[in-house]
Scaffold this motif. Structure first.
Motif, PDB file in Angstrom:
ATOM      1  N   PHE A   1       7.105  -2.832  -8.413  1.00 16.12           N
ATOM      2  CA  PHE A   1       6.868  -3.889  -7.425  1.00 16.12           C
ATOM      3  C   PHE A   1       5.619  -4.671  -7.793  1.00 16.12           C
ATOM      4  N   ALA A   2       5.491  -5.824  -7.183  1.00 16.10           N
ATOM      5  CA  ALA A   2       4.291  -6.649  -7.368  1.00 16.10           C
ATOM      6  C   ALA A   2       3.986  -7.363  -6.060  1.00 16.10           C
ATOM      7  N   GLU A   3       2.711  -7.483  -5.766  1.00 18.32           N
ATOM      8  CA  GLU A   3       2.285  -8.211  -4.564  1.00 18.32           C
ATOM      9  C   GLU A   3       1.932  -9.651  -4.945  1.00 18.32           C
ATOM     10  N   PHE A   4       2.472 -10.603  -4.188  1.00 19.09           N
ATOM     11  CA  PHE A   4       2.142 -12.013  -4.394  1.00 19.09           C
ATOM     12  C   PHE A   4       1.133 -12.450  -3.336  1.00 19.09           C
ATOM     13  N   THR A   5       0.003 -12.941  -3.773  1.00 16.57           N
ATOM     14  CA  THR A   5      -1.005 -13.479  -2.852  1.00 16.57           C
ATOM     15  C   THR A   5      -1.161 -14.976  -3.024  1.00 16.57           C
ATOM     16  N   THR A   6      -0.336 -15.552  -3.898  1.00 22.14           N
ATOM     17  CA  THR A   6      -0.343 -16.990  -4.134  1.00 22.14           C
ATOM     18  C   THR A   6       1.090 -17.457  -4.334  1.00 22.14           C
TER      19      THR A   6
ATOM     20  N   ASN B   1      22.865   4.072  -9.211  1.00 22.49           N
ATOM     21  CA  ASN B   1      24.265   4.344  -9.545  1.00 22.49           C
ATOM     22  C   ASN B   1      24.496   4.670 -11.018  1.00 22.49           C
ATOM     23  N   GLU B   2      23.455   4.604 -11.836  1.00 19.80           N
ATOM     24  CA  GLU B   2      23.585   4.987 -13.244  1.00 19.80           C
ATOM     25  C   GLU B   2      23.012   6.377 -13.501  1.00 19.80           C
ATOM     26  N   THR B   3      21.877   6.673 -12.893  1.00 20.94           N
ATOM     27  CA  THR B   3      21.193   7.938 -13.175  1.00 20.94           C
ATOM     28  C   THR B   3      21.338   8.974 -12.062  1.00 20.94           C
ATOM     29  N   GLY B   4      21.624   8.513 -10.843  1.00 15.44           N
ATOM     30  CA  GLY B   4      21.650   9.420  -9.698  1.00 15.44           C
ATOM     31  C   GLY B   4      20.267   9.740  -9.166  1.00 15.44           C
ATOM     32  N   ASN B   5      19.221   9.194  -9.789  1.00 14.29           N
ATOM     33  CA  ASN B   5      17.862   9.417  -9.305  1.00 14.29           C
ATOM     34  C   ASN B   5      17.686   8.813  -7.919  1.00 14.29           C
ATOM     35  N   HIS B   6      16.805   9.419  -7.136  1.00  9.18           N
ATOM     36  CA  HIS B   6      16.585   9.012  -5.752  1.00  9.18           C
ATOM     37  C   HIS B   6      15.437   8.013  -5.679  1.00  9.18           C
ATOM     38  N   ALA B   7      15.721   6.811  -5.229  1.00 10.44           N
ATOM     39  CA  ALA B   7      14.715   5.759  -5.120  1.00 10.44           C
ATOM     40  C   ALA B   7      14.293   5.585  -3.667  1.00 10.44           C
ATOM     41  N   VAL B   8      13.002   5.740  -3.406  1.00  4.35           N
ATOM     42  CA  VAL B   8      12.461   5.467  -2.072  1.00  4.35           C
ATOM     43  C   VAL B   8      12.093   3.988  -2.059  1.00  4.35           C
ATOM     44  N   ILE B   9      12.843   3.186  -1.314  1.00  3.94           N
ATOM     45  CA  ILE B   9      12.670   1.736  -1.383  1.00  3.94           C
ATOM     46  C   ILE B   9      11.861   1.165  -0.233  1.00  3.94           C
ATOM     47  N   ASP B  10      11.622   1.947   0.809  1.00  2.00           N
ATOM     48  CA  ASP B  10      10.791   1.451   1.905  1.00  2.00           C
ATOM     49  C   ASP B  10      10.317   2.598   2.781  1.00  2.00           C
ATOM     50  N   ILE B  11       9.184   2.379   3.431  1.00  2.00           N
ATOM     51  CA  ILE B  11       8.653   3.292   4.442  1.00  2.00           C
ATOM     52  C   ILE B  11       8.621   2.545   5.761  1.00  2.00           C
ATOM     53  N   ASN B  12       9.100   3.189   6.805  1.00  2.00           N
ATOM     54  CA  ASN B  12       9.186   2.554   8.116  1.00  2.00           C
ATOM     55  C   ASN B  12       8.255   3.260   9.101  1.00  2.00           C
ATOM     56  N   VAL B  13       7.246   2.544   9.559  1.00  2.00           N
ATOM     57  CA  VAL B  13       6.302   3.093  10.530  1.00  2.00           C
ATOM     58  C   VAL B  13       6.854   2.870  11.937  1.00  2.00           C
ATOM     59  N   PHE B  14       6.933   3.930  12.743  1.00  2.00           N
ATOM     60  CA  PHE B  14       7.490   3.865  14.096  1.00  2.00           C
ATOM     61  C   PHE B  14       8.855   3.167  14.092  1.00  2.00           C
TER      62      PHE B  14
ATOM     63  N   CYS C   1       0.837  -1.203   0.000  1.00  2.00           N
ATOM     64  CA  CYS C   1       0.000   0.000   0.000  1.00  2.00           C
ATOM     65  C   CYS C   1       0.874   1.255   0.000  1.00  2.00           C
ATOM     66  N   TYR C   2       1.912   1.251   0.816  1.00  2.00           N
ATOM     67  CA  TYR C   2       2.821   2.398   0.854  1.00  2.00           C
ATOM     68  C   TYR C   2       3.553   2.558  -0.472  1.00  2.00           C
ATOM     69  N   TYR C   3       3.959   1.449  -1.082  1.00  2.00           N
ATOM     70  CA  TYR C   3       4.614   1.533  -2.380  1.00  2.00           C
ATOM     71  C   TYR C   3       3.682   2.140  -3.417  1.00  2.00           C
ATOM     72  N   SER C   4       2.403   1.799  -3.331  1.00  2.00           N
ATOM     73  CA  SER C   4       1.428   2.346  -4.272  1.00  2.00           C
ATOM     74  C   SER C   4       1.324   3.857  -4.123  1.00  2.00           C
ATOM     75  N   ILE C   5       1.327   4.329  -2.887  1.00  2.00           N
ATOM     76  CA  ILE C   5       1.279   5.770  -2.631  1.00  2.00           C
ATOM     77  C   ILE C   5       2.459   6.458  -3.295  1.00  2.00           C
ATOM     78  N   LEU C   6       3.639   5.882  -3.125  1.00  2.00           N
ATOM     79  CA  LEU C   6       4.843   6.478  -3.692  1.00  2.00           C
ATOM     80  C   LEU C   6       4.819   6.465  -5.209  1.00  2.00           C
ATOM     81  N   GLN C   7       4.380   5.358  -5.774  1.00  2.00           N
ATOM     82  CA  GLN C   7       4.417   5.205  -7.223  1.00  2.00           C
ATOM     83  C   GLN C   7       3.432   6.126  -7.926  1.00  2.00           C
ATOM     84  N   GLU C   8       2.395   6.559  -7.237  1.00  2.00           N
ATOM     85  CA  GLU C   8       1.374   7.403  -7.849  1.00  2.00           C
ATOM     86  C   GLU C   8       1.713   8.894  -7.820  1.00  2.00           C
TER      87      GLU C   8
END
Length: 268
Positions: free
Chosen positions: A32-37, A190-203, A11-18
């Motif tokens: 990213f992709a969510e696996f439910t199976t 390391n190729e573009t220098g773009n900033h990737a947010v890879i995780d959100i940490n609650v508390f 859910c947090y990744y979806s917020i970031l991606q939008e």
């Protein structure tokens, strides 16, 4: 404001991606992709539909509150997906020269810590999955072999974190999620220098956050009394006030003197 359960990593990744504003500033979250199976063929189709490419980091859907939330797997190929047990999230790996930037938030105040991280990885039909814990690789005193760059990856060029981009991420997360106590992880492609947010940490654990108790109590007081927590405290100088004002009320407490208690853990 989109509401997410504290255990919904996808859910947090979806917020970031939008966030359209991220693209304009060279900020992104990896596909990213969510696996439910555990059906590999089905999961491969989900990855293809969402543009997720190998290698990937397989992460538990649960993002907070247990040791298992920090157990990760690097997967290099299709056959390696057999170790990804649902529910989980797979995220395209971004090569970032083994440097992680952790940003901790207390209200409108933030602190940035540089940490070791995973070395650069590439897709391979031969490599087996690598299991690891972020506590073993990404803590300040971690000395994992997974953080040692291969000779062909070493470079004299040092990419620098752009704090303007960090503040933009903070403002977006405060608006979309609304939490006063949270953090996020940033790596630099390391190729573009773009900033990737890879995780959100609650508390998150607030280890090494300067004067954490002082800022935490200020945040509580401001929340209860409706005070603007971006306002400076009695000890701040005119120059510090002007600098904070230029940051739209966001204060980097790492630029202030470290006095007293430096941090604490608020969860196990």
């Amino acid at each position: 404001m989109l509401e997410c359960s504290v255990d919904e990593r996808h859910c947090y990744y979806s917020i970031l991606q939008e966030q359209q504003s991220f693209k304009k500033q060279g900020i992104f979250t990896p596909t990213f992709a969510e696996f439910t199976t555990n059906n590999i063929e089905h999961n491969l189709q989900i990855m293809e539909d969402r543009g997720v490419t190998f290698p990937v980091i397989c992460k538990p859907t649960i993002a907070h509150g247990s040791k298992s939330a920090h157990e990760m797997i690097v997967v290099f190929n299709e056959k390696g997906l057999s170790v990804c047990k649902s529910p989980c999230v797979v995220q395209s790996f971004v090569n970032h020269n083994a440097v992680l930037h952790k940003v901790f938030l207390v209200g409108n105040r933030y602190h940035i810590c540089e940490r070791p991280s995973l070395k650069n990885f590439y897709s391979s039909d031969d490599l087996e999955p690598i299991f690891y814990s972020t506590g073993e690789v990404c803590k300040a005193d971690s000395q994992s072999t997974l953080s040692i760059l291969d000779p062909h990856d070493k470079s004299d060029v040092q990419m620098k974190l752009d704090e303007v981009k960090v503040r933009h991420i903070i403002r977006v997360l405060r608006k979309e999620i609304g939490l006063l106590l949270m953090g996020f992880d940033v790596v630099l492609d390391n190729e573009t220098g773009n900033h990737a947010v890879i995780d959100i940490n609650v508390f998150p654990s607030y280890d090494n956050f300067p004067n954490f108790f002082e800022h935490f109590l200020d945040c509580l007081d401001a929340t209860v009394n409706g005070v603007d927590i971006s306002k400076v405290s009695n000890g701040d100088s005119k120059e510090e006030f002007e600098e904070m004002s230029n940051c739209n009320g966001l204060i980097n407490v790492g630029t202030q003197p470290h006095i007293g208690v430096t941090g604490m853990y608020i969860h196990s």
